[in-house]
Design an enzyme around this catalytic site. Structure first.
Site, short mmCIF file in Angstrom:
data_model
loop_
_atom_site.label_atom_id
_atom_site.label_comp_id
_atom_site.label_asym_id
_atom_site.label_seq_id
_atom_site.Cartn_x
_atom_site.Cartn_y
_atom_site.Cartn_z
N ALA A 87 0.84 -1.19 0.00
CA ALA A 87 0.00 0.00 0.00
C ALA A 87 0.88 1.25 0.00
CB ALA A 87 -0.91 0.00 1.22
N GLY B 223 0.77 -5.25 2.81
CA GLY B 223 -0.34 -5.73 1.98
C GLY B 223 0.11 -6.63 0.85
N GLU C 103 0.19 -9.98 2.27
CA GLU C 103 -1.19 -10.41 2.53
C GLU C 103 -1.85 -10.89 1.24
OE1 GLU C 103 -2.97 -8.02 6.26
OE2 GLU C 103 -2.21 -6.72 4.68
N GLU D 288 3.94 -3.99 9.23
CA GLU D 288 3.06 -2.91 9.67
C GLU D 288 3.44 -2.34 11.03
OE1 GLU D 288 0.60 -5.16 6.64
OE2 GLU D 288 2.12 -5.60 8.15
#
Length: 308
Positions: A110, A155, A158, A178
């Site tokens: 992101a 992300g 993920e 994160e």
């Protein structure tokens, strides 16, 4: 299939996998291509009920792999649409010709600079939609393969975790980082990483925000294969294609039902998992492909599966 028996539950999922660092828009023409601000998506989100409908049986599938070129670094703002959902999700999930899907794209994660400009309400909506997108990828009925040739942080990892299989270049860098930015994984990372590696190791990686190379990730079991990077920066993608070519000759309905049985069985106790397996097996019995497999074995010839 001519007739159906007990419906087999549909897989649930979510997560996301990191695509490679290749800047190959031209290669994307081989399959489906998303616009610059899109990200790849999978099929329908699972219903979550143990008795959901099974994946649709493909009719007369062609042996080919649909590749979606993922542009994940610049994720769409929550106030705008998520175009990749339409171009890579719903239609593709219903396409009986898609037997394997490989996702690949530039270094993934992101955009924190963009995230910083969002209000708290916008961030909440953004992450919720991102989580839903990961669930759609995980619920894609055909096998999915993540190819990681560059960075897959936050992300990006993920996204890879939402896929069935993961391939990485040995020099790739990945991690749920994160916590190093005052955040925590919000698109399925806290749920999929422990299911992949175990609770203790997943906690260690998330708590520390540690980055792993492709080689280290393979040693931990985070990726299926780690390969030496080539000059073009596409080694993981090429290995993913090879892996897809191993899957393509197999019976499409059996492969899809196998995915359902594994995904749903991992969410319940073993007795319930056995029941799910039994329902999926029963649904495969009347298929033409099962009869073809038995005949090919008896006649000592390669089977010719048609997805029926």
């Amino acid at each position: 299939m001519k007739r159906r028996r007990q419906p087999c539950p549909e897989p649930r999922g979510g997560a996301r996998r990191p695509p490679p660092a290749a800047s190959s828009a031209a290669r994307g023409r081989q399959g489906e291509q998303c616009a610059a601000s899109c990200r790849p998506a999978g099929g329908r989100a699972g219903s979550g009920s143990a008795g959901g409908a099974p994946p649709a049986a493909p009719s007369q599938p062609r042996a080919h792999m649909l590749r979606s070129l993922a542009r994940a670094p610049r994720l769409a703002r929550p106030r705008g649409p998520l175009p990749a959902r339409r171009c890579a999700s719903a239609a593709a999930a219903r396409d009986p010709e898609i037997q394997v899907r490989a996702l690949e794209g530039p270094d993934t994660g992101a955009d924190l600079k963009e995230r910083e400009q969002m209000s708290e309400a916008e961030v909440g909506v953004f992450v919720q939609r991102l989580r839903g997108l990961m669930n759609e990828i995980a619920a894609f009925p055909a096998p999915t393969i993540a190819a990681m040739d560059g960075y897959a942080l936050g992300g990006g990892l993920e996204l890879a975790l939402a896929c069935d299989l993961r391939v990485a270049a040995s020099s790739a860098v990945m991690g749920l980082i994160e916590t190093t930015r005052g955040l925590l994984p919000g698109a399925g990372g806290t749920q999929r990483l422990p299911r992949c590696l175990g609770v203790a190791l997943a906690k260690e990686l998330i708590f520390t925000g540690r980055r792993l190379s492709g080689t280290q990730a393979q040693a931990l079991g985070l990726v299926n294969h780690a390969v030496a990077q080539n000059e073009e920066g596409s080694a993981a993608y090429l290995r993913a294609r090879e892996l897809a070519q191993e899957i393509l000759p197999q019976a499409p309905i059996a492969v899809r039902l196998g995915k359902v049985a594994i995904d749903r069985g991992m969410e319940v106790d073993i007795a319930s998992g056995m029941a799910i397996e039994g329902m999926c097996y029963a649904q495969n019995i009347p298929t033409r492909d099962r009869r073809e497999g038995m005949a090919a074995f008896r006649e000592k010839r390669p089977p010719r599966f048609v997805g029926e």
